[in-house]
Design an enzyme around this catalytic site. Structure first.
Site, short mmCIF file in Angstrom:
data_model
loop_
_atom_site.label_atom_id
_atom_site.label_comp_id
_atom_site.label_asym_id
_atom_site.label_seq_id
_atom_site.Cartn_x
_atom_site.Cartn_y
_atom_site.Cartn_z
N THR A 10 0.83 -1.21 0.00
CA THR A 10 0.00 0.00 0.00
C THR A 10 0.86 1.26 0.00
OG1 THR A 10 -1.70 -1.19 1.19
CG2 THR A 10 -1.84 1.21 1.24
N GLY A 117 1.42 9.32 10.44
CA GLY A 117 1.13 9.15 9.01
C GLY A 117 1.52 10.39 8.23
N GLY A 170 -11.80 -1.61 5.11
CA GLY A 170 -10.34 -1.58 4.94
C GLY A 170 -9.62 -0.69 5.93
N LYS A 188 4.14 4.35 18.59
CA LYS A 188 4.15 5.77 18.21
C LYS A 188 4.44 6.67 19.41
CE LYS A 188 0.94 4.91 14.39
NZ LYS A 188 -0.47 4.77 14.01
N1 HSE Z 1 -3.12 0.93 11.84
C1 HSE Z 1 -2.57 2.25 11.92
C2 HSE Z 1 -3.68 3.23 12.28
C3 HSE Z 1 -1.95 2.60 10.61
O1 HSE Z 1 -4.85 2.84 12.26
O2 HSE Z 1 -3.42 4.36 12.64
C4 HSE Z 1 -1.08 3.81 10.62
O3 HSE Z 1 -0.02 3.73 11.49
#
Ligand code: HSE
Length: 381
Positions: A10, A117, A170, A188
């Site tokens: 992705t 992100g 998704g 994180k």
């Molecule tokens: N699974 C993570 C989220 C993806 O939902 O934030 C991004 O780090």
């Protein structure tokens, strides 16, 4: 800059697409196990092809997971390549080693996409750290769990239905454990603390209680008292070490944190001179995450030696010093800690006096180990 891209999933595809539109940054190889005819000559199945090509100065690791990503990243750094990654699991568990190795080899190691992100979070945290004494980082760092809690709140769904819907759309993975047990947020939080405070925290010492056991009655209890239920990662500087933990949190409904919907993230830091600064945006997804990876590449292209922190002090996770009130719903009511707690009825459970994060997470772990039902959520002031 010539790039070896490891992983064409992705985010890998997102990075590839964005780079096609940028001059000067060329993907020379893509390493993937699959046959991908659309990649033509760029496709390789062999890391050594990339490492032995002197033209390739930078490796982008987007395989995810621990292995083989960790092995490939170490080999890339040892081969003198800059490395950019979005792999929060790998970086949070091997932070000190990888940052030091990059420094020794005189190459760059960047991982902006690992937390937040597409939000320019770690990069701004680094800038804040160098001119301010930061005291607190906190917020909603996981889009999947925010989507689930938001659906439970706005649609009145139970946890399983909200998770199933997130999976169908998704937003949640087939195995959602890392998200719903708070591990993704834990990685994180660890990375944010490392960058904010110039330390190396042991990720596995960061307490994490996720949302797996959340019920609609907990959301209702929060809502009736004027709170929204959110999953927070928190890292606060304390006298001895850093209080760092992940837990469901009752946040006043009128605050920005209480009004983050869907998969969005909100993350904030507080420090001298600057006060509180919040960042809101897409914490996941092909192009937001790909964008953060590409920003790291552009930074490296602009000049060598771009590391997050030269300073990496040893620091203990100290959750004994961090105290606040909790909402607790449990049938482990005979546990001596719970018996002794001052508490009053609150929704389907109780609101407790202020107790330490250490004590409350230990209690939750004891209750779960004994097969009891428990859900905890800290009150955020
Ligand atoms: N699974 C993570 C989220 C993806 O939902 O934030 C991004 O780090």
């Amino acid at each position: 800059m010539k790039i070896g891209l490891l992983g064409y999933g992705t985010v890998g595809k997102g990075v590839f697409d964005i780079l096609e539109e940028l001059n000067g940054l060329e993907v020379k190889y893509v390493l993937d196990l699959r046959e991908l005819p659309e990649l033509g000559e760029k496709l390789t199945h062999d890391l050594n092809v990339i490492l032995s090509d002197p033209e390739v100065d930078t490796v982008v690791e987007l395989i995810g997971g621990m292995n083989p990503a960790y092995d490939f990243v170490k080999k890339s750094l040892l081969a003198g390549k800059n490395v950019v990654t979005a792999n929060k699991l790998m970086v949070s568990l091997h932070y000190g080693e990888l940052v030091r190795l990059a420094a020794e080899k005189g190459v760059s190691f960047r991982y902006s996409a690992s937390a937040g992100g597409g939000i320019p979070w770690l990069v701004n945290l680094q800038r804040a750290h160098r001119a301010s004494r930061l005291e607190l980082v906190y917020g909603i760092m996981n889009g999947t769990t925010n989507y689930i809690l938001d659906s439970m709140t706005t649609l009145g769904e139970e946890f399983d239905a909200a998770l199933a819907e997130a999976q169908k759309l998704g937003f949640a993975e087939a195995d959602p454990s890392s998200d719903i047990d708070g591990l993704d947020t834990r990685h994180k939080t660890t990375l944010s603390a490392n960058v904010a405070y110039g330390v190396v925290l042991d990720d596995e010492k960061v307490d994490a209680f996720g949302i797996r056991f959340a019920k609609k009655c907990d959301i209702d209890a929060a809502g009736e008292a004027g709170y929204a239920l959110k999953l927070f990662g928190v890292a606060r500087r304390c006298q001895e070490g850093i209080a760092a933990y992940v837990e469901p949190t009752l946040v006043p409904a009128e605050t920005p944190e209480g009004n983050i919907h869907g998969c969005d993230n909100i993350i904030a830091f507080e420090g001298s001179y600057i006060g509180k600064t919040r960042f809101v945006g897409a914490g996941a997804g092909r192009y937001p995450t790909g964008y953060a990876v590409v920003q790291d590449l552009v930074d490296i292209d602009a000049g060598p030696g771009v590391l997050y922190n030269e300073k990496m002090d040893e620091a203990a996770v100290n959750n004994a010093a961090e105290c606040h009130a909790y909402y607790v719903r449990t049938d482990a009511t005979d546990d001596p800690f719970f018996v002794a707690l001052e508490k009053k009825p609150f929704g389907a459970g109780f609101a407790t006096e202020k107790v330490s994060v250490r004590q409350m997470h230990d209690f939750a772990a004891r209750a779960l180990a004994a097969g009891k039902e428990i859900f905890i959520a800290g009150f955020w002031n």
